[in-house]
Design a protein around this motif. Structure first.
Motif, mmCIF file in Angstrom:
data_model
loop_
_atom_site.group_PDB
_atom_site.id
_atom_site.type_symbol
_atom_site.label_atom_id
_atom_site.label_comp_id
_atom_site.label_asym_id
_atom_site.label_seq_id
_atom_site.Cartn_x
_atom_site.Cartn_y
_atom_site.Cartn_z
ATOM 1 N N ARG A 10 0.829 -1.209 0.000
ATOM 2 C CA ARG A 10 0.000 0.000 0.000
ATOM 3 C C ARG A 10 0.862 1.256 0.000
ATOM 4 N N TRP A 11 1.933 1.252 0.786
ATOM 5 C CA TRP A 11 2.793 2.426 0.867
ATOM 6 C C TRP A 11 3.484 2.686 -0.471
ATOM 7 N N LEU A 12 3.986 1.623 -1.128
ATOM 8 C CA LEU A 12 4.645 1.794 -2.423
ATOM 9 C C LEU A 12 3.690 2.366 -3.464
ATOM 10 N N TRP A 13 2.437 1.939 -3.406
ATOM 11 C CA TRP A 13 1.409 2.462 -4.317
ATOM 12 C C TRP A 13 1.111 3.923 -3.982
ATOM 13 N N ALA A 14 0.965 4.239 -2.690
ATOM 14 C CA ALA A 14 0.661 5.606 -2.265
ATOM 15 C C ALA A 14 1.816 6.553 -2.578
ATOM 16 N N ALA A 15 3.059 6.067 -2.497
ATOM 17 C CA ALA A 15 4.239 6.889 -2.779
ATOM 18 C C ALA A 15 4.530 6.957 -4.278
ATOM 19 N N ARG A 16 3.678 6.347 -5.078
ATOM 20 C CA ARG A 16 3.727 6.400 -6.543
ATOM 21 C C ARG A 16 4.962 5.752 -7.160
ATOM 22 N N PHE A 17 5.466 4.693 -6.540
ATOM 23 C CA PHE A 17 6.522 3.912 -7.177
ATOM 24 C C PHE A 17 5.917 2.952 -8.200
ATOM 25 N N PHE A 18 4.664 2.541 -7.974
ATOM 26 C CA PHE A 18 3.955 1.632 -8.876
ATOM 27 C C PHE A 18 2.552 2.164 -9.124
ATOM 28 N N LYS A 19 1.994 1.880 -10.315
ATOM 29 C CA LYS A 19 0.676 2.395 -10.664
ATOM 30 C C LYS A 19 -0.458 1.698 -9.930
ATOM 31 N N THR A 20 -0.281 0.433 -9.601
ATOM 32 C CA THR A 20 -1.340 -0.308 -8.916
ATOM 33 C C THR A 20 -0.745 -1.079 -7.745
ATOM 34 N N ARG A 21 -1.625 -1.461 -6.814
ATOM 35 C CA ARG A 21 -1.163 -2.276 -5.688
ATOM 36 C C ARG A 21 -0.744 -3.652 -6.176
ATOM 37 N N ALA A 22 -1.409 -4.148 -7.203
ATOM 38 C CA ALA A 22 -1.044 -5.458 -7.742
ATOM 39 C C ALA A 22 0.380 -5.439 -8.294
ATOM 40 N N LEU A 23 0.750 -4.365 -8.984
ATOM 41 C CA LEU A 23 2.121 -4.251 -9.500
ATOM 42 C C LEU A 23 3.125 -4.147 -8.363
ATOM 43 N N SER A 24 2.773 -3.414 -7.324
ATOM 44 C CA SER A 24 3.705 -3.302 -6.192
ATOM 45 C C SER A 24 3.850 -4.642 -5.477
ATOM 46 N N ALA A 25 2.752 -5.381 -5.318
ATOM 47 C CA ALA A 25 2.824 -6.698 -4.680
ATOM 48 C C ALA A 25 3.653 -7.668 -5.519
ATOM 49 N N ALA A 26 3.506 -7.590 -6.846
ATOM 50 C CA ALA A 26 4.287 -8.466 -7.732
ATOM 51 C C ALA A 26 5.776 -8.133 -7.649
ATOM 52 N N ALA A 27 6.123 -6.865 -7.565
ATOM 53 C CA ALA A 27 7.524 -6.463 -7.445
ATOM 54 C C ALA A 27 8.107 -6.946 -6.123
ATOM 55 N N ILE A 28 7.321 -6.846 -5.062
ATOM 56 C CA ILE A 28 7.788 -7.308 -3.749
ATOM 57 C C ILE A 28 8.010 -8.813 -3.780
ATOM 58 N N ALA A 29 7.047 -9.543 -4.339
ATOM 59 C CA ALA A 29 7.156 -11.001 -4.419
ATOM 60 C C ALA A 29 8.335 -11.423 -5.299
ATOM 61 N N GLY A 30 8.667 -10.596 -6.294
ATOM 62 C CA GLY A 30 9.774 -10.894 -7.195
ATOM 63 C C GLY A 30 11.130 -10.510 -6.636
ATOM 64 N N GLY A 31 11.172 -9.999 -5.418
ATOM 65 C CA GLY A 31 12.446 -9.659 -4.793
ATOM 66 C C GLY A 31 13.002 -8.314 -5.206
ATOM 67 N N LYS A 32 12.184 -7.449 -5.792
ATOM 68 C CA LYS A 32 12.654 -6.146 -6.252
ATOM 69 C C LYS A 32 12.607 -5.082 -5.160
ATOM 70 N N VAL A 33 12.055 -5.440 -3.996
ATOM 71 C CA VAL A 33 11.957 -4.488 -2.888
ATOM 72 C C VAL A 33 12.568 -5.120 -1.641
ATOM 73 N N GLN A 34 13.448 -4.379 -0.987
ATOM 74 C CA GLN A 34 14.047 -4.822 0.274
ATOM 75 C C GLN A 34 13.743 -3.792 1.350
ATOM 76 N N VAL A 35 13.429 -4.276 2.540
ATOM 77 C CA VAL A 35 13.173 -3.407 3.686
ATOM 78 C C VAL A 35 14.278 -3.651 4.706
ATOM 79 N N ASN A 36 15.012 -2.611 5.025
ATOM 80 C CA ASN A 36 16.128 -2.695 5.973
ATOM 81 C C ASN A 36 17.114 -3.806 5.597
ATOM 82 N N GLY A 37 17.365 -3.966 4.291
ATOM 83 C CA GLY A 37 18.365 -4.914 3.814
ATOM 84 C C GLY A 37 17.884 -6.349 3.653
ATOM 85 N N THR A 38 16.623 -6.631 3.959
ATOM 86 C CA THR A 38 16.112 -7.999 3.802
ATOM 87 C C THR A 38 14.896 -8.002 2.897
#
Length: 127
Positions: A10-38
């Motif tokens: 939700r935050w990635l979508w709200a911060a406009r890194f991705f156009k939809t929440r589905a795209l942001s969830a897919a990027a996270i699942a694909g390992g394209k997003v790390q939080v605090n190095g993990t």
């Protein structure tokens, strides 16, 4: 739900890194997003001060969460949700400059022949 945390997708979508929440969830699942190095899951609860590494296409963003939002607003408001690191911005701008300098792919003449080329081929085959 606590007021001091929000889902990562939700935050990635709200911060406009991705156009939809589905795209942001897919990027996270694909390992394209790390939080605090993990690596994280889409439902990971973000808090102010978390460090994110986000890969969007060829570019990589190194940001720190400054504010939380579950609602997508205008771009000016979205920019206040995070702070980009200086070295991350410099690396991203360098890569953008390299992409501008790189030559565009040119047509190599492969593929189906044009109508004119087909006529020439037929003339050669006939005699």
């Amino acid at each position: 739900m606590a007021d001091n945390s929000v889902r990562l997708d939700r935050w990635l979508w709200a911060a406009r890194f991705f156009k939809t929440r589905a795209l942001s969830a897919a990027a996270i699942a694909g390992g394209k997003v790390q939080v605090n190095g993990t690596r994280a899951k889409p439902a990971k609860q973000l808090q102010v001060g978390d460090a994110l590494r986000i890969r969007v296409g060829p570019y990589e963003w190194l940001v720190t969460v400054r504010a939380l939002s579950e609602r997508r607003g205008p771009p000016k408001v979205a920019q206040t949700l995070f702070e980009e690191s200086a070295e991350g911005r410099a690396a991203r701008e360098r890569l953008a400059d390299l992409h501008k300098i790189a030559p565009a792919p040119a047509y190599q003449g492969k593929g189906r022949p044009t109508k004119k080329e087909r006529r020439e081929i037929e003339r050669l085959e006939e005699g």
